[in-house]
Design a protein around this motif. Structure first.
Motif, PDB file in Angstrom:
ATOM      1  N   ILE A 630      35.124  52.642  32.806  1.00  0.00           N
ATOM      2  CA  ILE A 630      34.584  51.842  33.886  1.00  0.00           C
ATOM      3  C   ILE A 630      34.567  50.473  33.687  1.00  0.00           C
ATOM      4  CG2 ILE A 630      32.515  51.363  35.458  1.00  0.00           C
ATOM      5  CD1 ILE A 630      32.024  54.412  34.995  1.00  0.00           C
ATOM      6  N   GLN A 631      34.375  49.744  32.509  1.00  0.00           N
ATOM      7  CA  GLN A 631      34.460  48.438  32.227  1.00  0.00           C
ATOM      8  C   GLN A 631      36.057  47.996  32.583  1.00  0.00           C
ATOM      9  OE1 GLN A 631      31.703  48.143  28.609  1.00  0.00           O
ATOM     10  NE2 GLN A 631      32.189  46.094  29.805  1.00  0.00           N
ATOM     11  N   TYR A 632      37.007  48.841  32.052  1.00  0.00           N
ATOM     12  CA  TYR A 632      38.588  48.946  32.325  1.00  0.00           C
ATOM     13  C   TYR A 632      38.753  48.644  33.737  1.00  0.00           C
ATOM     14  CZ  TYR A 632      43.112  50.353  33.208  1.00  0.00           C
ATOM     15  OH  TYR A 632      44.527  50.493  33.772  1.00  0.00           O
ATOM     16  N   ILE A 633      38.010  49.411  34.405  1.00  0.00           N
ATOM     17  CA  ILE A 633      38.605  49.637  35.939  1.00  0.00           C
ATOM     18  C   ILE A 633      38.088  48.423  36.585  1.00  0.00           C
ATOM     19  CG2 ILE A 633      37.857  50.780  38.087  1.00  0.00           C
ATOM     20  CD1 ILE A 633      37.606  53.732  36.353  1.00  0.00           C
ATOM     21  N   ILE A 634      36.724  47.936  36.185  1.00  0.00           N
ATOM     22  CA  ILE A 634      36.259  46.540  36.866  1.00  0.00           C
ATOM     23  C   ILE A 634      37.228  45.511  36.438  1.00  0.00           C
ATOM     24  CG2 ILE A 634      34.199  45.080  36.921  1.00  0.00           C
ATOM     25  CD1 ILE A 634      32.492  47.447  36.182  1.00  0.00           C
ATOM     26  N   SER A 635      37.426  45.437  35.268  1.00  0.00           N
ATOM     27  CA  SER A 635      38.298  44.049  34.741  1.00  0.00           C
ATOM     28  C   SER A 635      39.661  44.210  35.495  1.00  0.00           C
ATOM     29  CB  SER A 635      38.507  44.361  33.349  1.00  0.00           C
ATOM     30  OG  SER A 635      37.282  44.240  32.571  1.00  0.00           O
ATOM     31  N   ILE A 636      40.538  45.203  35.682  1.00  0.00           N
ATOM     32  CA  ILE A 636      41.687  45.231  36.299  1.00  0.00           C
ATOM     33  C   ILE A 636      41.562  45.231  37.614  1.00  0.00           C
ATOM     34  CG2 ILE A 636      42.171  47.698  36.372  1.00  0.00           C
ATOM     35  CD1 ILE A 636      44.512  45.203  34.994  1.00  0.00           C
ATOM     36  N   HIS A 637      40.632  45.620  38.219  1.00  0.00           N
ATOM     37  CA  HIS A 637      40.356  45.390  39.818  1.00  0.00           C
ATOM     38  C   HIS A 637      40.216  43.994  40.163  1.00  0.00           C
ATOM     39  CE1 HIS A 637      40.197  49.747  40.856  1.00  0.00           C
ATOM     40  NE2 HIS A 637      40.421  49.444  42.196  1.00  0.00           N
ATOM     41  N   ILE A 638      39.576  43.086  39.390  1.00  0.00           N
ATOM     42  CA  ILE A 638      39.200  41.922  39.917  1.00  0.00           C
ATOM     43  C   ILE A 638      40.781  41.085  40.081  1.00  0.00           C
ATOM     44  CG2 ILE A 638      38.263  39.437  38.963  1.00  0.00           C
ATOM     45  CD1 ILE A 638      36.136  41.169  37.635  1.00  0.00           C
ATOM     46  N   PRO A 639      41.662  40.999  39.212  1.00  0.00           N
ATOM     47  CA  PRO A 639      42.757  40.486  39.442  1.00  0.00           C
ATOM     48  C   PRO A 639      43.552  41.021  40.599  1.00  0.00           C
ATOM     49  CG  PRO A 639      43.219  41.583  37.315  1.00  0.00           C
ATOM     50  CD  PRO A 639      41.602  41.622  37.637  1.00  0.00           C
ATOM     51  N   ILE A 640      43.553  42.359  40.973  1.00  0.00           N
ATOM     52  CA  ILE A 640      44.242  42.858  42.163  1.00  0.00           C
ATOM     53  C   ILE A 640      43.559  42.285  43.088  1.00  0.00           C
ATOM     54  CG2 ILE A 640      44.888  44.906  43.106  1.00  0.00           C
ATOM     55  CD1 ILE A 640      45.009  46.370  40.308  1.00  0.00           C
ATOM     56  N   ILE A 641      42.389  42.139  43.387  1.00  0.00           N
ATOM     57  CA  ILE A 641      41.626  41.802  44.626  1.00  0.00           C
ATOM     58  C   ILE A 641      41.833  40.528  44.941  1.00  0.00           C
ATOM     59  CG2 ILE A 641      39.424  41.278  45.477  1.00  0.00           C
ATOM     60  CD1 ILE A 641      38.324  43.734  43.785  1.00  0.00           C
ATOM     61  N   LEU A 642      41.833  39.567  43.749  1.00  0.00           N
ATOM     62  CA  LEU A 642      41.814  38.045  43.883  1.00  0.00           C
ATOM     63  C   LEU A 642      43.427  37.706  44.171  1.00  0.00           C
ATOM     64  CD1 LEU A 642      39.402  36.906  41.208  1.00  0.00           C
ATOM     65  CD2 LEU A 642      38.963  36.877  43.546  1.00  0.00           C
ATOM     66  N   ILE A 643      44.371  38.418  43.743  1.00  0.00           N
ATOM     67  CA  ILE A 643      45.829  37.920  43.928  1.00  0.00           C
ATOM     68  C   ILE A 643      46.138  38.414  45.385  1.00  0.00           C
ATOM     69  CG2 ILE A 643      46.970  40.036  43.000  1.00  0.00           C
ATOM     70  CD1 ILE A 643      47.872  36.326  42.270  1.00  0.00           C
ATOM     71  N   VAL A 644      45.516  39.465  45.858  1.00  0.00           N
ATOM     72  CA  VAL A 644      45.953  39.631  47.246  1.00  0.00           C
ATOM     73  C   VAL A 644      44.973  38.481  48.310  1.00  0.00           C
ATOM     74  CG1 VAL A 644      45.547  41.278  49.083  1.00  0.00           C
ATOM     75  CG2 VAL A 644      46.228  42.257  46.829  1.00  0.00           C
ATOM     76  N   PHE A 645      43.589  38.343  47.772  1.00  0.00           N
ATOM     77  CA  PHE A 645      42.814  37.467  48.829  1.00  0.00           C
ATOM     78  C   PHE A 645      43.046  36.125  48.565  1.00  0.00           C
ATOM     79  CE2 PHE A 645      38.507  35.175  49.463  1.00  0.00           C
ATOM     80  CZ  PHE A 645      38.444  35.733  50.745  1.00  0.00           C
ATOM     81  N   ILE A 646      43.360  35.413  47.367  1.00  0.00           N
ATOM     82  CA  ILE A 646      43.245  34.004  47.393  1.00  0.00           C
ATOM     83  C   ILE A 646      44.545  33.262  48.096  1.00  0.00           C
ATOM     84  CG2 ILE A 646      43.583  32.049  45.617  1.00  0.00           C
ATOM     85  CD1 ILE A 646      41.608  33.512  43.819  1.00  0.00           C
ATOM     86  N   PRO A 647      45.871  33.765  47.767  1.00  0.00           N
ATOM     87  CA  PRO A 647      47.111  33.469  48.532  1.00  0.00           C
ATOM     88  C   PRO A 647      46.610  33.289  50.093  1.00  0.00           C
ATOM     89  CG  PRO A 647      47.882  34.742  46.739  1.00  0.00           C
ATOM     90  CD  PRO A 647      46.292  34.918  46.939  1.00  0.00           C
ATOM     91  N   LEU A 648      46.129  34.352  50.507  1.00  0.00           N
ATOM     92  CA  LEU A 648      45.930  34.555  51.897  1.00  0.00           C
ATOM     93  C   LEU A 648      44.763  33.664  52.326  1.00  0.00           C
ATOM     94  CD1 LEU A 648      47.126  36.678  53.931  1.00  0.00           C
ATOM     95  CD2 LEU A 648      45.016  38.201  53.409  1.00  0.00           C
ATOM     96  N   ALA A 649      43.668  33.608  51.739  1.00  0.00           N
ATOM     97  CA  ALA A 649      42.638  32.837  52.155  1.00  0.00           C
ATOM     98  C   ALA A 649      43.046  31.223  52.248  1.00  0.00           C
ATOM     99  CB  ALA A 649      41.317  33.221  51.406  1.00  0.00           C
TER     100      ALA A 649
END
Length: 838
Positions: A630-649
């Motif tokens: 679960i720690q792995y899932i949380i760690s790897i989801h953060i960059p996926i979320i942010l790389i989709v969100f930051i350039p867009l936002a």
């Protein structure tokens, strides 16, 4: 009943085969729901499948057929993975159900044999005794002092006494034997039993959700709600900017997919079910999944002495004849008084002995008599084991009206009912203490000359003549010292709770180097304590003797009040309440009664306490590995979320660097990583030298969650660096996407390896035996190679073939953004002797 049992031959093997062919097997056959349909409906409700379906539909509507087909394939692949994981879990639990099925004793071909309850056939001669769960309907043929609890059928909790002459001389499936023993002829099995006709199944246990399950469900729900809100915000921003409904919808769905951690519930179910299955292969049957979660938290183990710490191979070793004041070993038995003492002890036992001490008394009687009197006497009345401390009485008669009223039990109780003087009592106690100091188990034996026919309602009302003491030796198990050491190393306290006396128990405890053998407390002393005194006492005292059900229950409740996680072993009818009250009730598979097994949450098939060390190690391993996943899932989801969100936002030059197909590809890599690699990880060597984690510990404590968030943010900063590096060098969108994606996949591979331990180095964990690591990483690298360098795939994913330098900087950044955590682990290992919780 005498030896009447042996006049019943039971069915022959051929008759059993014919009965089974005619009436079937003894199983309650419920209407089976369509597993495939239920599975499809369950999968269709999964949020990720719904998002994929919406995204695929948008692609098809907007004419991007290739993308639509890819997402449709992803739906099928996700569904396949989901069905596979679910069927693995279900198969494991089905096997457990089969293992935890009750057994019973039947007479076939003139011999008694133990069989599974489903193998009972109509016409079988079934032997049921105190503590048994009745597995089929049948008519009583012979019985003594036999009573059953039929509350499952009648709602009436009081025991009903029955014999072959009763108005209702039948026993019914699902009911429980409260006292005595009976032989019955089976008249109905399976769905034809009264229980089967009502349509009840005693297997239907509705499991309440565990604290961990609730925490995980809440976490996933929060993430799903966050995903929904972000989806609406991003869709609004995109739509206002582009006025393109479908494209803005796709971009928003990409973000929603990246936020949803649907691997977490799958990982939880898989880890728990496969953990239960692995325990079963070790001879430990877990009846409910939640036990697996609790195992690693056990702080106190309350264990019985006989059969758990000792071999339960009783041999009659010493005799003390009260009338002649002689103490002798069994080898020295020669006088008529000594032989009489053995005979009275035998008559005070069950005619068909199943208790090891009673078996030893029957054996000793057989070895020393010239003419066996047992076939000539019949049991006419019985008082089962009762009282505090307990005793039991049997009344036998022969055809000439000769009567034997014999009793055996705790020395204190036998002296009390035998009207000994104070001086005589002191004398007997001195002898008993002398024998007990060497670890012998002692029973007092008495004889009554009661000649009336109106038997007293209570056995203590007989006037007994105290005949002497019989002492048995039950040696400690050979492995018990090592077992205790393993518990102590793991920070687990061990307490002995026994019905035996203090001297015998302390002597055995001393022999096995049991911590705290010097201090004992008996049941009566314990019951006199106030709640506050009791709460302190249970933490300071390790040996509790002369225990009875109420006292055992008080110990369990007091330990729970002191925030202890209690595991309790038991095997008798009287252990049921304490087994149910403990966090982990442990029944013995061989000598345990069905009542004990029913009340327990875990069954040790071989009655071997060392298996509890394995079970606790497995519990800790599963918890630690699930936490890693679960720690792995949380760690790897953060960059996926942010790389989709930051350039867009932030309105960067390439705002939609990832589309749904990229996010789904990453999800397909991550799903197997967490649930297959981490579930298969071995036990870390420091895990059984740490204190148990408190059950109140939340799964996501802030320090651990912070580690995962920092890991995720560092990976994100690496990816954003690659993004800006590509833009700075005027690379086009396809090449930028390729480099960002490569960075993320390489970071994912190294995160998988680094997070295999939060304490030991990557060089240590690479030596762990887990072949799946190589397979999964190999497949990931191969797929990545195909996407980058095979033209149709490269084109489909909107990538561009990178040169060596671009590949090197992307992979290098991914590696550096994860490997820094090795320095943190090195600092942890340098800390002096402070156990780190992995």
């Amino acid at each position: 009943m005498g030896n009447g049992m042996f006049t019943i031959k039971g069915l022959s093997t051929d008759e059993v085969i014919q009965a089974r062919a005619r009436f079937g097997s003894n199983q309650l056959k419920a209407q089976k729901e369509n597993d495939l349909l239920a599975n499809i409906l369950r999968i269709a409700k999964e949020p990720m499948i719904i998002l994929l379906f919406v995204a695929a539909s948008i692609y098809f509507i907007s004419g991007k057929i290739g993308d639509g087909i890819f997402l449709s394939s992803a739906i099928l692949f996700q569904a396949f993975i989901s069905i596979y994981q679910y069927s693995r879990s279900k198969n494991a639990l089905d096997k457990l159900k089969d293992f935890s099925q009750p057994t019973c004793t039947v007479i076939r071909n003139g011999k008694t044999q133990k069989i599974k309850s489903e193998e009972v056939v109509v016409g079988d001669s079934l032997i049921v005794e105190e503590g048994n769960l009745i597995v089929a309907d049948g008519k009583i043929v012979q019985s003594n002092d036999f009573s059953v609890n039929e509350s499952i059928l009648t709602g009436e909790s009081l025991a009903v006494f029955k014999d072959e002459k009763s108005q209702d001389s039948f026993i019914y499936s699902g009911t429980i034997v409260t006292t005595g023993l009976a032989i019955v002829t089976i008249t109905a099995i399976g769905n034809e039993t009264r229980l089967g006709k009502i349509g009840k199944s005693i297997e239907d246990i509705s499991e309440e959700k565990t604290p961990l399950e609730i925490q995980i469900t809440n976490f996933v729900k929060k993430m799903a709600i966050a995903g929904g809100l972000v989806f609406l915000i991003v869709w609004t921003i995109n739509f206002i900017g582009s006025h393109d409904l479908l494209t803005s919808l796709l971009q928003s769905l990409t973000l929603a997919m990246s936020i949803l951690p649907e691997e977490i519930p799958v990982a939880f179910t898989t880890f728990m079910a496969l953990g239960a299955w692995r325990l079963m292969k070790m001879g430990i049957v877990v009846k409910q999944m939640k036990t697996v979660e609790t195992l690693g938290s056990a702080t106190v183990i309350c264990t019985d002495k006989t059969g758990t710490i000792t071999e339960n191979k009783m041999s009659l070793a010493k005799l003390y004849v009260f009338s002649t004041k002689t103490l002798s070993t069994l080898d020295e038995v020669s006088t008529s008084e000594e032989k009489d003492l053995v005979a009275i002890g035998m008559w005070a036992s069950e005619p068909i002995p199943f208790d090891p001490m009673e078996i030893a008394l029957h054996q000793a009687y057989e070895n020393q008599v010239v003419k066996d009197q047992r076939p000539h006497f019949k049991l006419v009345h019985e008082y089962p084991l009762g009282g505090k401390p307990p005793m039991m009485t049997h009344v036998f008669e022969d055809d000439q009206g000769n009567r034997i009223v014999a009793a055996k039990g705790a020395v204190e109780t036998l002296m009390k009912v035998s009207s000994l003087t104070q001086a005589e009592q002191r004398e007997v106690i001195e002898v008993a203490q002398t024998i007990a100091k060497d670890g012998y188990r002692i029973l007092g034996v008495g004889l009554s000359d009661f000649s009336g026919t109106d038997f007293p309602s209570n056995q203590e009302e007989f006037v007994f003549k105290f005949k002497g003491l019989v002492a048995f030796y039950d040696p400690p198990k050979k492995n018990i010292e090592q077992v205790l050491k393993s518990f102590y190393d793991a920070g687990i306290q061990v307490k002995i709770i026994t019905g035996d006396n203090a001297e015998t128990t302390a002597a055995i405890a001393r022999q096995i180097h049991f911590l705290g053998y010097e201090k004992t407390m008996n049941g009566n002393q314990l019951m006199e304590l106030s709640d506050e005194e009791l709460n302190d006492c249970v933490m300071e005292t390790a040996i509790f003797t002369r225990m009875f059900p109420d006292a055992k229950l008080k110990i369990i409740h007091a330990l729970k009040t002191k925030q202890q996680i209690v595991a309790m072993t038991g095997d008798g009818v009287n252990d049921g309440p304490a087994l149910k009250a403990a966090h982990i009730g442990i029944a013995m598979g061989k000598k345990g009664t069905e009542i004990a097994k029913d009340a327990a949450s875990l069954v040790l098939l071989e009655d071997d306490l060392s298996k509890m060390v394995d079970a606790i190690a497995m519990g800790r391993k599963i918890y630690a590995n699930l936490k890693k996943a679960i720690q792995y899932i949380i760690s790897i989801h953060i960059p996926i979320i942010l790389i989709v969100f930051i350039p867009l936002a932030l309105g960067w030059i390439y705002p939609n660097i990832f589309s749904p197909i990229h996010v789904i590809f990453l999800e397909l890599i991550m799903g197997p990583t967490c649930s297959i690699i981490y579930e298969n990880e071995p036990l870390e060597k420091n895990l059984m030298f740490q204190k148990p984690k408190a059950l109140s510990t939340t799964f996501f404590n802030w320090s651990e969650l912070l580690v995962s968030i920092i890991q995720g943010l560092v990976i994100t900063s690496g990816i954003l660096f690659i993004y800006q590096y590509a833009v700075y060098n005027h690379y086009d969108e396809e090449l930028t996407r390729t480099m960002v994606f490569t960075d993320l996949v390489i970071a994912n591979i190294f995160l998988t390896l680094i997070n295999r331990s939060f304490y030991y180095s990557i060089w240590t964990t690479l030596k762990y035996r887990n072949r799946l690591v190589g397979y999964i990483i190999g497949v990931t690298v191969l797929l990545m190679g195909l996407l980058l360098f095979v033209q149709p795939l490269n084109h489909f994913f909107e990538f561009e073939v990178p040169n060596v330098g671009q590949l090197f900087i992307s992979a290098g950044t991914g590696f550096v953004s994860v490997i820094w955590f090795e320095a943190v682990k090195w600092i942890k290992r340098r800390r002096p002797a402070k156990a780190f919780h992995a």
